[in-house]
Design a protein around this motif. Structure first.
Motif, PDB file in Angstrom:
ATOM      1  N   VAL A   2     -10.526  78.067 -16.767  1.00  0.00           N
ATOM      2  CA  VAL A   2     -11.793  77.494 -17.240  1.00  0.00           C
ATOM      3  C   VAL A   2     -11.731  77.183 -18.729  1.00  0.00           C
ATOM      4  O   VAL A   2     -11.217  77.979 -19.524  1.00  0.00           O
ATOM      5  CB  VAL A   2     -12.953  78.470 -16.957  1.00  0.00           C
ATOM      6  CG1 VAL A   2     -14.269  77.900 -17.477  1.00  0.00           C
ATOM      7  CG2 VAL A   2     -13.048  78.758 -15.459  1.00  0.00           C
ATOM      8  N   ILE A   3     -12.278  76.027 -19.117  1.00  0.00           N
ATOM      9  CA  ILE A   3     -12.429  75.638 -20.521  1.00  0.00           C
ATOM     10  C   ILE A   3     -13.925  75.530 -20.805  1.00  0.00           C
ATOM     11  O   ILE A   3     -14.655  74.862 -20.064  1.00  0.00           O
ATOM     12  CB  ILE A   3     -11.733  74.304 -20.834  1.00  0.00           C
ATOM     13  CG1 ILE A   3     -10.246  74.370 -20.452  1.00  0.00           C
ATOM     14  CG2 ILE A   3     -11.899  73.934 -22.299  1.00  0.00           C
ATOM     15  CD1 ILE A   3      -9.521  73.047 -20.606  1.00  0.00           C
ATOM     16  N   THR A   4     -14.384  76.162 -21.882  1.00  0.00           N
ATOM     17  CA  THR A   4     -15.807  76.206 -22.212  1.00  0.00           C
ATOM     18  C   THR A   4     -16.027  75.764 -23.648  1.00  0.00           C
ATOM     19  O   THR A   4     -15.267  76.142 -24.545  1.00  0.00           O
ATOM     20  CB  THR A   4     -16.364  77.639 -22.048  1.00  0.00           C
ATOM     21  OG1 THR A   4     -16.058  78.124 -20.739  1.00  0.00           O
ATOM     22  CG2 THR A   4     -17.867  77.667 -22.258  1.00  0.00           C
ATOM     23  N   ALA A   5     -17.074  74.966 -23.867  1.00  0.00           N
ATOM     24  CA  ALA A   5     -17.556  74.698 -25.216  1.00  0.00           C
ATOM     25  C   ALA A   5     -18.454  75.865 -25.609  1.00  0.00           C
ATOM     26  O   ALA A   5     -19.475  76.113 -24.975  1.00  0.00           O
ATOM     27  CB  ALA A   5     -18.322  73.383 -25.269  1.00  0.00           C
ATOM     28  N   GLU A   6     -18.061  76.582 -26.650  1.00  0.00           N
ATOM     29  CA  GLU A   6     -18.814  77.760 -27.061  1.00  0.00           C
ATOM     30  C   GLU A   6     -19.924  77.386 -28.041  1.00  0.00           C
ATOM     31  O   GLU A   6     -20.106  76.230 -28.405  1.00  0.00           O
ATOM     32  CB  GLU A   6     -17.864  78.798 -27.667  1.00  0.00           C
ATOM     33  CG  GLU A   6     -17.020  79.541 -26.637  1.00  0.00           C
ATOM     34  CD  GLU A   6     -17.838  80.472 -25.752  1.00  0.00           C
ATOM     35  OE1 GLU A   6     -18.936  80.888 -26.173  1.00  0.00           O
ATOM     36  OE2 GLU A   6     -17.396  80.762 -24.632  1.00  0.00           O
ATOM     37  N   LEU A   7     -20.651  78.399 -28.510  1.00  0.00           N
ATOM     38  CA  LEU A   7     -21.846  78.154 -29.309  1.00  0.00           C
ATOM     39  C   LEU A   7     -21.533  77.635 -30.709  1.00  0.00           C
ATOM     40  O   LEU A   7     -22.256  76.813 -31.262  1.00  0.00           O
ATOM     41  CB  LEU A   7     -22.666  79.452 -29.403  1.00  0.00           C
ATOM     42  CG  LEU A   7     -24.007  79.353 -30.142  1.00  0.00           C
ATOM     43  CD1 LEU A   7     -24.916  78.345 -29.457  1.00  0.00           C
ATOM     44  CD2 LEU A   7     -24.682  80.719 -30.205  1.00  0.00           C
TER      45      LEU A   7
END
Length: 448
Positions: free
Chosen positions: A205-210
Motif C-alpha cells: 500500500v502507498i498512502t499520502a500522509e498528512l
C-alpha cells in the motif's frame, strides 16, 4: 553458516548474464546509526568471493557516528589496531541499481553467520534474538511500514524546501491526506515502488500522509525477520536514490517540520508456533496481553533505539498519532503498541513508536525482546487507552536520560547482549555530545 555455496555462486553468475554491462557491485551493510557502509568491488571479485575467497572489512566501520566519525568506545577504534572482521554475502540480495548514472549492482553483507560475528553489528543482534525465539518454538511474522517526506532537491541556506507539485510547480505546502497527491507525484512514487520491487521488496500500500510532501509505503508480511529488516534498510537507500534522480530529496528524518507530523517506522509482528498456530491468540488472547506487558516494560529502556537522535525525540508527543507515554490500545493510533482489528489467525501487535530513521534491525530486535520477555513473565499489562485515556508509563524524552535508562537494565542487556548495549549506548552518548558542539544562529539571538 558457510560464507559461500553453489547457490550463491549461481546467483552471481546469473546476475552477470542478466546484467552484462554491470562492472561493479556495492557490498553494503548497516552501521549502528542506520547508514550503509561498504566497498565497491569489480564484478569478477564478487564471483571469487561467492566461490569462497575471504571477504573482510574493518570491524570498527560498524561503530561510525551519525556523521561518519569514530568515537573511542572502550578499547574499540583507537586501542585495538582497527582489525578486519569477516563478512559474508547475504543470499538473494544481489540486485541492479537503477538510480545511478552508470550500471551498478549492490548486495548486502553481514558478519552474522560467520565464525566470529561482530557482537554489536545490528544485523547480528537481530539474528541472535530470532535464533533464540526459534529455539523456543516461536516464529515471528513481520511487516514494516515507513513514512518519509519529499523535499525540493535544492536547499535554501541549508534548510529543506517543500517539494514542488509537478503539475502546478507550486510548493506542496498544505497538509492533507488527499489521494490526488498520489496522482500528482505518481512519477516519482511509481519509480520508487518499482525500484523497490526490483530489489526484491514486496511493496503493497502507498498512502499520502498528512504532512506536506509526506507519504507512507507498506511492505508485505514475512516469516523471515532478518529479510523483513533487510527490506526496510534497502528501501531507504533506493528511495533516496530515486528521489535525487527525479529531482527531489527523500528523507526519513523523524521530524523535519515542527508544525507537521513526524515520520515513523511502524512494525507489525505476530508470533506462531511450528505448526502455524498464532501464539498470541491462544487461551482467549492471554498471551497477547502478556506480550504487550513485556513490550511496555522494556520500551522506556530501549528509547535510544526507537529515537536514535536528537531530532527523533522532537517527534514524540507531536501533532498526530505520536505517543508521549508507553501505552497500548485496540485500534488506537495514539498508542505505542496498537492491536489492529483482525481474525485470530492474523492477530498481531503494531509497534508505532520508532522514528522512520531508526535502525530497522535494532528496532525489530527490541520489539521481539519485549514480546519474549512478556511471554516469560506472564504479567497483565496496564489498562488500554480504550478503557483509560490517561493510561501509560513515562519514558525518557532526552537522549542522555534514555542512554542511562538503557545501559544498565538487566533484561535489555540479557536479551540484546551486554556488549552491544554498552557499545550502542556509548555511541549514542558521544553522537549526542558531538551534536551539541556547534553554536547556531538562534543561540546568538537569545544570548549574545
Amino acid at each position: 553458516m558457510k560464507s559461500h555455496s553453489p547457490a550463491l555462486l549461481a546467483e552471481v553468475r546469473t546476475f552477470r548474464q542478466l546484467h552484462p554491462k554491470v562492472r561493479y557491485v556495492d557490498l553494503i551493510a548497516l552501521d549502528i546509526p542506520g547508514h550503509f557502509y561498504g566497498k565497491r568491488y569489480p564484478i569478477e571479485m564478487l564471483e571469487k568471493i561467492a566461490a569462497g575467497s575471504p571477504l573482510k572489512l574493518p570491524q570498527n566501520a560498524v561503530l561510525l557516528g551519525a556523521q561518519g566519525g569514530l568515537f573511542k568506545i572502550g578499547d574499540y577504534c583507537f586501542n585495538d589496531g582497527d582489525p578486519d572482521a569477516n563478512r559474508r554475502l547475504v543470499p538473494g540480495t544481489l540486485k541492479p541499481v537503477s538510480w545511478e548514472s552508470q550500471p551498478l549492482g549492490q548486495m548486502l553483507i553481514t558478519s552474522d553467520g560467520t565464525e566470529a560475528p561482530i557482537e554489536f553489528e545490528p544485523r547480528e543482534v537481530l539474528a541472535k534474538v530470532i535464533e533464540r525465539l526459534h529455539r523456543k518454538g516461536i516464529h515471528p511474522v513481520v511487516a514494516f511500514e515507513l513514512e518519509f517526506y519529499l523535499f525540493d532537491k535544492k536547499l535554501d541556506n541549508g534548510l529543506a524546501q517543500f517539494a514542488r507539485d509537478p503539475l502546478s510547480d507550486d510548493a506542496d505546502d498544505q497538509p492533507n491526506l488527499h489521494i490526488e497527491r498520489l496522482s500528482r507525484f505518481s512519477e516519482v512514487l511509481d519509480d520508487m515502488a518499482q525500484t523497490a520491487k526490483d530489489q526484491g521488496i514486496d511493496i503493497t500500500v502507498i498512502t499520502a500522509e498528512l504532512g506536506p510532501g509526506q507519504f507512507e509505503i507498506n511492505f508485505g508480511h514475512l516469516d523471515d525477520g532478518l529479510r523483513a529488516a533487510d527490506w526496510a534498510a534497502l528501501f531507504c537507500r533506493s528511495t533516496r536514490g530515486v528521489a535525487l534522480k527525479q529531482g527531489y530529496r527523500a528523507s526519513f528524518m523523524a521530524k523535519p517540520y515542527l508544525q507537521f507530523p513526524g515520520s515513523g517506522m511502524h512494525v507489525h509482528v505476530s508470533l506462531y508456533d511450528g505448526a502455524g498456530n498464532n501464539l498470541l491468540a491462544a487461551h482467549q488472547q492471554q498471551p497477547l496481553r502478556h506480550a504487550v506487558a513485556g513490550c511496555l516494560e522494556l520500551l522506556p529502556h530501549c528509547m535510544p533505539i526507537f529515537s536514535p537522535n536528537h531530532n527523533a525525540f522532537r517527534r514524540l508527543g507531536g501533532t498526530v498519532n505520536a505517543a508521549t507515554r508507553a501505552c497500548w490500545g485496540f485500534e488506537d493510533r495514539d498508542a505505542c503498541v496498537r492491536i489492529p482489528e483482525s481474525d485470530p489467525r492474523n492477530l498481531r501487535i503494531e509497534h508505532r513508536l520508532a522514528s522512520a530513521d531508526a535502525n530497522p534491525y535494532l528496532v525489530l530486535a527490541a520489539i521481539l525482546a519485549g514480546l519474549e520477555h512478556g511471554l516469560e513473565i506472564r504479567q497483565e499489562p496496564i489498562a488500554p487507552l480504550n478503557e483509560d485515556r490517561s493510561s501509560g508509563t513515562d519514558f525518557p524524552v532526552e537522549m542522555l536520560d534514555a542512554v542511562r535508562a538503557m545501559q544498565h537494565h538487566a533484561v535489555v542487556r540479557d536479551k540484546l547482549g551486554a556488549e552491544f548495549v554498552d557499545v550502542y549506548c556509548e555511541n549514542k552518548r558521544q553522537d549526542h555530545l558531538a551534536f551539541q558542539q556547534e553554536i547556531n544562529a538562534r543561540e546568538y539571538r537569545w544570548f549574545l
